[in-house]
Structure formats: structure tokens, C-alpha cells
Scaffold this active site. Structure first.
Site, short mmCIF file in Angstrom:
data_model
loop_
_atom_site.label_atom_id
_atom_site.label_comp_id
_atom_site.label_asym_id
_atom_site.label_seq_id
_atom_site.Cartn_x
_atom_site.Cartn_y
_atom_site.Cartn_z
N ASN A 137 -3.79 5.95 -1.15
CA ASN A 137 -3.48 6.03 0.28
C ASN A 137 -2.83 7.34 0.69
O ASN A 137 -2.89 7.74 1.85
CB ASN A 137 -2.63 4.84 0.70
CG ASN A 137 -3.50 3.61 0.83
OD1 ASN A 137 -4.57 3.66 1.41
ND2 ASN A 137 -3.07 2.51 0.25
N GLU B 60 -4.30 0.11 -8.73
CA GLU B 60 -3.26 1.12 -8.98
C GLU B 60 -2.03 0.40 -9.50
O GLU B 60 -1.58 -0.56 -8.87
CB GLU B 60 -2.89 1.78 -7.65
CG GLU B 60 -3.20 3.24 -7.55
CD GLU B 60 -2.82 3.82 -6.17
OE1 GLU B 60 -2.86 3.11 -5.15
OE2 GLU B 60 -2.51 5.00 -6.16
N HIS C 6 -1.37 -2.79 -7.07
CA HIS C 6 -2.06 -2.46 -5.82
C HIS C 6 -3.58 -2.58 -5.95
O HIS C 6 -4.25 -1.70 -6.50
CB HIS C 6 -1.67 -1.03 -5.40
CG HIS C 6 -2.24 -0.61 -4.09
ND1 HIS C 6 -2.70 0.66 -3.85
CD2 HIS C 6 -2.46 -1.30 -2.95
CE1 HIS C 6 -3.16 0.73 -2.62
NE2 HIS C 6 -3.04 -0.44 -2.05
N SER D 151 0.82 -1.21 0.00
CA SER D 151 0.00 0.00 0.00
C SER D 151 0.85 1.25 0.00
O SER D 151 0.33 2.34 -0.21
CB SER D 151 -0.86 0.04 1.26
OG SER D 151 -1.62 -1.12 1.37
P1 NAD Z 1 -3.13 -9.64 6.37
O1 NAD Z 1 -2.51 -9.39 7.70
O2 NAD Z 1 -4.59 -9.94 6.27
O3 NAD Z 1 -2.38 -10.84 5.60
C1 NAD Z 1 -0.99 -10.92 5.48
C2 NAD Z 1 -0.64 -12.39 5.28
O4 NAD Z 1 0.76 -12.48 4.96
C3 NAD Z 1 -0.88 -13.25 6.53
O5 NAD Z 1 -1.70 -14.36 6.22
C4 NAD Z 1 0.54 -13.69 6.91
O6 NAD Z 1 0.59 -15.01 7.49
C5 NAD Z 1 1.23 -13.66 5.55
N1 NAD Z 1 2.69 -13.61 5.64
C6 NAD Z 1 3.47 -12.94 6.53
N2 NAD Z 1 4.77 -13.20 6.27
C7 NAD Z 1 4.80 -14.04 5.20
C8 NAD Z 1 5.87 -14.66 4.48
N3 NAD Z 1 7.14 -14.46 4.81
N4 NAD Z 1 5.55 -15.48 3.46
C9 NAD Z 1 4.25 -15.70 3.11
N5 NAD Z 1 3.19 -15.13 3.76
C10 NAD Z 1 3.49 -14.31 4.80
O7 NAD Z 1 -2.74 -8.34 5.50
P2 NAD Z 1 -3.51 -7.77 4.19
O8 NAD Z 1 -4.49 -6.75 4.62
O9 NAD Z 1 -3.92 -8.90 3.33
O10 NAD Z 1 -2.31 -6.95 3.50
C11 NAD Z 1 -1.36 -7.61 2.67
C12 NAD Z 1 -0.68 -6.58 1.78
O11 NAD Z 1 -1.66 -5.94 0.97
C13 NAD Z 1 0.07 -5.47 2.51
O12 NAD Z 1 1.21 -5.11 1.77
C14 NAD Z 1 -0.94 -4.34 2.52
O13 NAD Z 1 -0.37 -3.07 2.62
C15 NAD Z 1 -1.59 -4.52 1.16
N6 NAD Z 1 -2.92 -3.95 1.01
C16 NAD Z 1 -3.83 -4.02 2.02
C17 NAD Z 1 -5.09 -3.47 1.85
C18 NAD Z 1 -6.13 -3.54 2.94
O14 NAD Z 1 -7.14 -2.83 2.86
N7 NAD Z 1 -5.94 -4.34 3.97
C19 NAD Z 1 -5.44 -2.85 0.64
C20 NAD Z 1 -4.51 -2.84 -0.40
C21 NAD Z 1 -3.24 -3.38 -0.20
#
Ligand code: NAD
Length: 291
Positions: free
Chosen positions: A190, A152, A140, A119
Site C-alpha cells: 500500500n 504481507e 495482511h 492495511s
Molecule cells: P469492511 O468494511 O468490508 O468490513 C469491516 C467489518 O468489520 C464490517 O463487517 C464491520 O461490521 C466489522 N466491524 C466493525 N467494528 C467491529 C467490531 N468492533 N467488532 C467486530 N467487527 C467489527 O472492511 P474490509 O475491506 O473487510 O477491511 C477490513 C480490514 O482489512 C481493514 O483493516 C482493512 O484495512 C484491511 N484490508 C482491506 C483490504 C481491501 O482491499 N478492502 C485489503 C487488505 C486489508
């Protein structure tokens, strides 16, 4: 370059949504996580979400079954090596992402395009730690992925035109719309959204309003479908804090300082919906404000 297979790192709320839309669009999907339970929950959730789309008449049941059959899971990151495109969607921490790329890169095919769903973290910096900055970019998605129209696309300083065109083609095949952003902290969405959420937390911290009045005011006063605190819980308060820190560190302007109350919620492990508690408590029948 023709993309037919996609590897996804991280099966959290974003990873499972990305797997869902990619499988539905006909891509062969391999989903990886370090936690076996995350993979099990992701597959079950994709199934439930597809079932809902079938019951609403948006997806045919044969397409749901075909999509489910295209999704495989693995605990071994390097299994993603032969895929045409890898989308990294693990926890929003730069050290986690660098460690993933360090392990994955030696296993990648020469032509594989590597992307991150980050993000906010610098695409150029992430790319510089891989062997393929020209075939690296930001991909993104918005949350919830099956519902939100925008993706994005963020070009790092070295991203080549063929990589951009291939990723743009994937966005189109997913039936989504791309907005292209330059690689500066938090990109477009963001950069604008998070300071608003952070300001809503300051408004709560300073006692200008409580959780209900702040969300009500923004919903009815500005026609937002969700209030900023409800939205923060939906995104994840750890992710919101991480993005504010990237803005603060990357742009060096005090207007981006994260609200101490946001930090406190994260320190408490109250991360929003994913932990059942954030600005609202989700453990009962209806969400209850926590302040
Ligand atoms: P989340 O906490 O729901 O999921 C993250 C996952 O990554 C977890 O299941 C965790 O076990 C896994 N993980 C951690 N370390 C790991 C590794 N070394 N190898 C494999 N898996 C691993 O988080 P999320 O909300 O899904 O966010 C994930 C990404 O997406 C981040 O970069 C975040 O910034 C981005 N993002 C989030 C949103 C949102 O609204 N939450 C929106 C757009 C982008």
C-alpha cells in the site's frame, strides 16, 4: 507452535475471504462481527464463492462441504479467546481496533497469537496496547483473498521469532506466499499502490481525464488488469482514504495528502462496490462512471 484454530474479527469483504481460505486449508474457524447481518452475508458469500470454485473444478465438493462445516460465527468477541491464532479484520480505524483488542485480550489463551489484517496502521502501536507485543504481528491479506497469492507479514518491534515462524507456517498451509515487511506506514504494497490510486483521483479532480479515460489509459498503457479508479472502488474508498491519512500523518510528507475528491466521495457515503456507488455506479446492469 501448532496452529489449528483461527478466530477472525470482522466479517466484511476481507474477513469472509480469510475465513474461506482458512476453512479450506483445514483450520477450525470462528468468525465474529458486531452486525448479525454481516455474519449471515459472509457465510452465504463463502458458500457461493466455494460453489464457484467447485464448478470450475478447483475444489472438490466434499472439500467445500468440509470447509463450510469448519466455519462457525459469533456476535460475542470473547468467544475467540481460546483460539490458537486471532486475525483482526475489522474496519480500518485505529480506535475500533484498540477497542477490539481491549475487550479481547483478557479472554485470550496465554499462547494465542494476535494479528491484524490492517492495511496501514502501525503494528508496533497496536501491539503496545495489548499484553503480548511479542506474540503480535501484521497478517495482511490481499483482496480478493481466495484469489490473491500474497500475504504481507509485518513484524512489530517486539514480535518474537516463534510468532513469525508460526504465522509463516499458516501462510504456507494456505498455499500462499509471504513477503516480509518492516513496520512502517502502509508497509510495502500500500505504500506503493495507494499514492498511485490517490494520484489517479487527482488526475480526475484536475480534469486531466474522466473516469473512463483514466482507467482505460492505465489498463492499456501499463498493462494493469484493473484501472486505478475501478481498483479503488473494489478496495473501498473509505479504506483508501484511511491509508492515505496514515501515510500523510506517519511520514509527514505533503506528497501523501489525500485528494479532496476522494474525501468528498467518502463523505457522500459513496464507498465503491460495497455501497453500490463510488467512481462507478453499480446499481444498473453495467457499471456507469460517476464523473
Ligand atoms: P469492511 O468494511 O468490508 O468490513 C469491516 C467489518 O468489520 C464490517 O463487517 C464491520 O461490521 C466489522 N466491524 C466493525 N467494528 C467491529 C467490531 N468492533 N467488532 C467486530 N467487527 C467489527 O472492511 P474490509 O475491506 O473487510 O477491511 C477490513 C480490514 O482489512 C481493514 O483493516 C482493512 O484495512 C484491511 N484490508 C482491506 C483490504 C481491501 O482491499 N478492502 C485489503 C487488505 C486489508
Amino acid at each position: 507452535m501448532d496452529i489449528e484454530s483461527i478466530g477472525i474479527v470482522g466479517a466484511g469483504q476481507m474477513g469472509n475471504g480469510i475465513a474461506h481460505v482458512c476453512a479450506l486449508a483445514g483450520y477450525d474457524v470462528l468468525l465474529n462481527d458486531v452486525r448479525p447481518e454481516a455474519l449471515e452475508e459472509a457465510v452465504a458469500l463463502i458458500r457461493r464463492n466455494l460453489d464457484r470454485q467447485v464448478s470450475r473444478g478447483k475444489v472438490a465438493d466434499t472439500d467445500r462441504d468440509a470447509a463450510m462445516a469448519r466455519i462457525r460465527t459469533t456476535l460475542t468477541l470473547t468467544d475467540l479467546g481460546p483460539k490458537d491464532l486471532v486475525i483482526e479484520a475489522a474496519t480500518e480505524r485505529e480506535d475500533v481496533k484498540h477497542a477490539i483488542f481491549a475487550e479481547l485480550v483478557p479472554a485470550l489463551g496465554k499462547q494465542t497469537i494476535l494479528t491484524s489484517n490492517t492495511s496501514s496502521i502501525s503494528i508496533t502501536r497496536l501491539a503496545s496496547r495489548t499484553d503480548r507485543p511479542e506474540r503480535f504481528m501484521g497478517f495482511h491479506f490481499m483482496n480478493p483473498v481466495p484469489v490473491m497469492q500474497l500475504v504481507e507479514l509485518i513484524r512489530g518491534i517486539a514480535t518474537d521469532d516463534a510468532t513469525y515462524a508460526a504465522c509463516h507456517g499458516v501462510v504456507e498451509r494456505l498455499g500462499k506466499t509471504a513477503a516480509t515487511a518492516e513496520d512502517f506506514p502502509a508497509f510495502i504494497v500500500n505504500r506503493i499502490l495507494m499514492p498511485m490510486i490517490n494520484e489517479a483521483v487527482y488526475t480526475l479532480y484536475e480534469g486531466v481525464g474522466n473516469v473512463n479515460s483514466i482507467d482505460q489509459a492505465m489498463k492499456l498503457g501499463t498493462n494493469h488488469p484493473m484501472g486505478p479508479l475501478e481498483l479503488a472502488d473494489f478496495i473501498g474508498l473509505d479504506t483508501c482514504l484511511a491509508i492515505m491519512n496514515v501515510l500523510h500523518d506517519g511520514l509527514g510528507d505533503t506528497k501523501y495528502r489525500p485528494c479532496p475528491l476522494l474525501t468528498k466521495y467518502v463523505e457522500a457515503g459513496w464507498l465503491g462496490r460495497k455501497t453500490q456507488r463510488g467512481f462507478y455506479d453499480y446499481r444498473g446492469e453495467t457499471p456507469q462512471p460517476t464523473r
